[in-house]
Design an enzyme around this catalytic site. Structure first.
Site, PDB file in Angstrom:
ATOM      1  CB  SER A   1      11.151  19.591 -18.213  1.00  0.00           C
ATOM      2  OG  SER A   1      12.177  18.820 -17.623  1.00  0.00           O
TER       3      SER A   1
ATOM      4  CB  CYS B   1      13.339  17.788 -12.026  1.00  0.00           C
ATOM      5  SG  CYS B   1      11.803  18.622 -12.478  1.00  0.00           S
TER       6      CYS B   1
ATOM      7  CG  HIS C   1      15.958  22.080 -12.959  1.00  0.00           C
ATOM      8  ND1 HIS C   1      16.421  21.139 -13.858  1.00  0.00           N
ATOM      9  CD2 HIS C   1      14.603  21.987 -12.977  1.00  0.00           C
ATOM     10  CE1 HIS C   1      15.388  20.504 -14.406  1.00  0.00           C
ATOM     11  NE2 HIS C   1      14.277  21.002 -13.882  1.00  0.00           N
TER      12      HIS C   1
ATOM     13  CD  GLU D   1      19.851  21.862 -13.821  1.00  0.00           C
ATOM     14  OE1 GLU D   1      18.793  21.901 -14.461  1.00  0.00           O
ATOM     15  OE2 GLU D   1      19.974  21.221 -12.742  1.00  0.00           O
TER      16      GLU D   1
END
Length: 353
Positions: free
Chosen positions: A45, A242, A323, A325
């Site tokens: 990103s 995202c 995010h 994760e």
């Protein structure tokens, strides 16, 4: 020793120390994370950006490849108050310019007040302020990087086996590795697909869920991914993280917008509107959903009220702007992946099987 220069779009030029030589340009952004520099520097990103660390010492626990989120460093350059030798050597080997010994507090304050801005960097024994300004003059706005998806997406589809809980079609717009591992650890098999996968190609995998990944740049440039959402909406459960949330919103008639300086760091508070519970999240994005269209906003950012979670019960849509994760970052939101797999189990398509 001053042998590097950082030229900003507002006209200022900072003197710095070269830690990894080279010249670079891009959108100057900052992260507030204290740790996780390896994950941040390998996060797709950050493609086409110059990453500034607000924490003053970057590299105090070394560099370990097992913590990388992708196979390479993605920012065009890196800026810190001080880089350790380990990080500086890693960036030099990756041919990514790195500079330190400058006032990053002033840079971060400028970005917060004026917004993310273009910058140019020149680092090395022969570097001059004019070199940095020349790089700045050639900087391209993020919205003009229309092919940025191709820079970060897998060129060919591949499968990561995790089990028979679900077959996930992960559209790779710049996916972090930990998204794949978060799904496979829960027993899902993940088909990682190029960002420009067609509906016919997706059908060949007969997936149980369509999952849109994170990634860099303007969501408006990911037209193929939007088409996938439009084509399979209501037929397959749709999830996104995202950039993935932004693509899903656009695909159903919503709108996205460029933020002033974005959300980047591991301490972004998000409030769930149903439970009124606040969790801390990891974030890295410069665009947000301005209008969710028919989707329901279920979570919001405590600081600025932007949409952090979108749902649609009938269409089986579940997305998050942050995010979950959590690499790097707090584990407050890891349950998102459990929710996605639960949505797959509840879908009429899976029930019919």
């Amino acid at each position: 020793m001053t042998n590097a220069y950082v030229a900003l779009a507002d006209g200022r030029v900072f003197e710095a120390r070269c830690r990894a030589p080279g010249r670079a340009r891009g959108e100057l952004v900052f992260t507030t994370a204290y740790t996780g520099y390896e994950e941040s520097l390998t996060d797709p990103s950050y493609e086409e950006q110059v990453l500034t660390f607000s924490y003053p010492l970057v590299g105090n626990y070394g560099v370990r490849p097992e913590r990388f989120e992708s196979e390479r460093v993605h920012p065009n350059a890196a800026v810190a108050r001080e880089f350790t030798d380990d990080v500086a050597e890693w960036l030099a080997e990756a041919d990514v310019p790195a500079v330190d010994h400058l006032d990053t507090r002033e840079i971060v304050t400028s970005v917060r007040e004026e917004g993310a801005m273009a910058c140019g960097i020149a680092a090395g024994p022969e570097a001059t302020p004019a070199d940095a300004r020349a790089e700045l003059d050639d900087a391209v706005p993020m919205s003009d990087h229309t092919e940025i998806g191709a820079q970060v997406s897998t060129p060919e589809a591949y499968t990561v086996a995790g089990g028979d809980e679900a077959d996930v079609a992960l559209v790779d717009c710049g996916a972090k590795g930990s998204i794949v591992s978060s799904l496979t650890e829960r027993g899902a098999t993940v088909h990682v697909l190029p960002h420009d996968t067609t509906p016919a190609e997706l059908t060949d995998y007969d997936p149980d869920v369509l999952f849109l990944s994170n990634g860099p740049g303007d969501p408006a440039t990911y037209g193929a991914a939007e088409t996938l959402v439009s084509e399979f909406l209501g037929e397959l459960p749709v999830a996104g993280i995202c950039l993935g949330q932004q693509i899903v919103a656009r695909a159903v008639g919503g709108e996205t917008e460029k933020m002033a300086f974005g959300h980047r760091g591991v301490n972004q508070p998000v409030r769930d509107l149903e439970s009124d519970r606040v969790v801390m999240t990891t974030q890295n994005h410069g665009y947000s959903v301005a209008d969710p269209g028919p989707l329901e906003v279920t979570q919001v950012n405590v600081n600025d009220g932007t949409a952090e979670g979108l749902d649609h019960e009938e269409w089986n849509v579940l997305t998050r702007q942050y995010h979950p994760e959590a690499n790097p970052g707090p584990h407050d939101s890891l349950g998102f992946f459990d929710d996605v797999l639960a949505a797959v189990e509840a879908s009429p398509r899976v029930a019919a099987d």
